[in-house]
Design a protein around this motif. Sequence first.
Motif, PDB file in Angstrom:
ATOM      1  N   GLU A   4       0.824  -1.210   0.000  1.00  0.00           N
ATOM      2  CA  GLU A   4       0.000   0.000   0.000  1.00  0.00           C
ATOM      3  C   GLU A   4       0.860   1.262   0.000  1.00  0.00           C
ATOM      4  OE1 GLU A   4      -3.606   2.096   2.579  1.00  0.00           O
ATOM      5  OE2 GLU A   4      -2.609   0.307   3.327  1.00  0.00           O
ATOM      6  N   LEU A   5       2.007   1.216   0.700  1.00  0.00           N
ATOM      7  CA  LEU A   5       2.908   2.378   0.769  1.00  0.00           C
ATOM      8  C   LEU A   5       4.117   2.195  -0.146  1.00  0.00           C
ATOM      9  CD1 LEU A   5       2.812   3.172   4.595  1.00  0.00           C
ATOM     10  CD2 LEU A   5       1.574   4.301   2.753  1.00  0.00           C
ATOM     11  N   ILE A   6       3.879   1.594  -1.296  1.00  0.00           N
ATOM     12  CA  ILE A   6       4.975   1.296  -2.218  1.00  0.00           C
ATOM     13  C   ILE A   6       5.671   2.552  -2.719  1.00  0.00           C
ATOM     14  CG2 ILE A   6       3.484   1.230  -4.280  1.00  0.00           C
ATOM     15  CD1 ILE A   6       6.345  -1.217  -3.631  1.00  0.00           C
ATOM     16  N   PHE A   7       4.919   3.636  -2.971  1.00  0.00           N
ATOM     17  CA  PHE A   7       5.526   4.866  -3.466  1.00  0.00           C
ATOM     18  C   PHE A   7       6.387   5.526  -2.397  1.00  0.00           C
ATOM     19  CE2 PHE A   7       1.766   5.018  -6.473  1.00  0.00           C
ATOM     20  CZ  PHE A   7       2.518   4.647  -7.581  1.00  0.00           C
ATOM     21  N   THR A   8       5.937   5.451  -1.145  1.00  0.00           N
ATOM     22  CA  THR A   8       6.738   5.992  -0.044  1.00  0.00           C
ATOM     23  C   THR A   8       8.066   5.259   0.035  1.00  0.00           C
ATOM     24  OG1 THR A   8       4.728   6.510   1.194  1.00  0.00           O
ATOM     25  CG2 THR A   8       6.772   6.447   2.442  1.00  0.00           C
ATOM     26  N   TYR A   9       8.026   3.940  -0.100  1.00  0.00           N
ATOM     27  CA  TYR A   9       9.255   3.153  -0.062  1.00  0.00           C
ATOM     28  C   TYR A   9      10.160   3.494  -1.253  1.00  0.00           C
ATOM     29  CZ  TYR A   9      12.522  -0.722  -0.115  1.00  0.00           C
ATOM     30  OH  TYR A   9      13.669  -1.463  -0.123  1.00  0.00           O
TER      31      TYR A   9
END
Length: 431
Positions: free
Chosen positions: A309-314
């Motif tokens: 879900e937080l792939i872009f943050t990673y």
Amino acid sequence: MDIKDNNKVKSFLDTTISKVKNKDMHLEIREELLNHIEDKFYFYISLGLDENSALEKSLLEMGSSEDIGEELNLVHKKKLDVFLMALVISLSVACLTILFSISKISTDAFNLKSFYNSIFAYSLGFLVLYITYRFLNIKFLYKYSNAIYYISLFCLFLNLFNYNLYLSIVPKPMITILLIIPLLISINGILIEKPSATFRLIIPLAFILNLNSLSGLIIYLVCIFVLVFKRGSKLNFLGFSFSIFIFGFYVLFKNNYLIYRLTSLLSFSNPESSGYYIYSLTKDVLSNSNLIGQATNIDLSSIPLINSELIFTYIIGRFGYIPFAILISLITILLVKVFKYIRSIKNSYGKSIVLTAFTMLSCNFALTLLCNLGFSPPLNTISPFLSSSKVSIFSNMFLIGLILNIYSNRFITDISFNNIDKKSLNFSIKL
């Protein structure tokens, strides 16, 4: 003289069509050739020829049925859009690279075994894409829209009582999004048959609201508003919008928990809210990240990456803003490409399905991006093609396969859908 019943005309048309391997185009080709023959026939009748002579001359002028069939076979051969497939493959490879990076820093949520499972899931995903593109008969989906609608509703109903149809391996919000796909596909067919049947769109809301899937609710609402706006009159759209507003207000008024959840989500930047941890984490990663390379003073293993879900943050924290911008550009190009398909599709049903698929993919992308940039609360959404979730992978590959299927048969007109014989519809492999 009705020339379509003439044996010579039938033989000419049958021979021509037998050379065309794309069976989905047979009805269109037959109608088009018949129109040409009729035009020539009545032209020669107007010159004073008798019916038999006019017909003979018309067929002679048409040329060899075998030669015409070979030419039409080349024109209507199913062609895969290589550019779109290259985008899908590029995003899938990028996702697997990112997931491999995650597996090196994560111990529980996503490890090396999870990465291998993701490779297997993407392999199956491409198989789903190919089968949907190559073998799915969209006329089947259209003809049985009502059946698909009621089956989808029944599955949503079962889910209310925690009957997990997926062997307890799929989170409930993901099940909702998975079931929304066939539901929206069926609604496209229903609205084409009966544009005034907007009440059929409101019924699923009762189930989706009780499944506590805000992302599924948002995606469903956006898609049905787009469909009603495109298919119905302005008055119909306003009436539908008013009905949704009254229904939503009534549900919120009767359900204190939903009001609490909604206010909690809207105040996600408040330190006392349940979504503040994710908001604070994304802000820390964004403020400490570089244009390229890993962020400083950030423990990337602290980012909850279950189902990505937080792939872009990673991505921003691990690789920097430039790789993030490249991936965003690739997804945007893919969505723009899909949107451009809509104009070239000749039949209303195919056009509507591609619009729905585009809306679903765009909603998932936009909601995930907003959450990862700290502009919205976490909504259990996953960006297209950047996920370890099997449901997300399979559903996205199915949608792309469906889009490619419809685009490869974009010259099919509404005539085919108005003359469907149920007995001729099947999923058999065409040899």
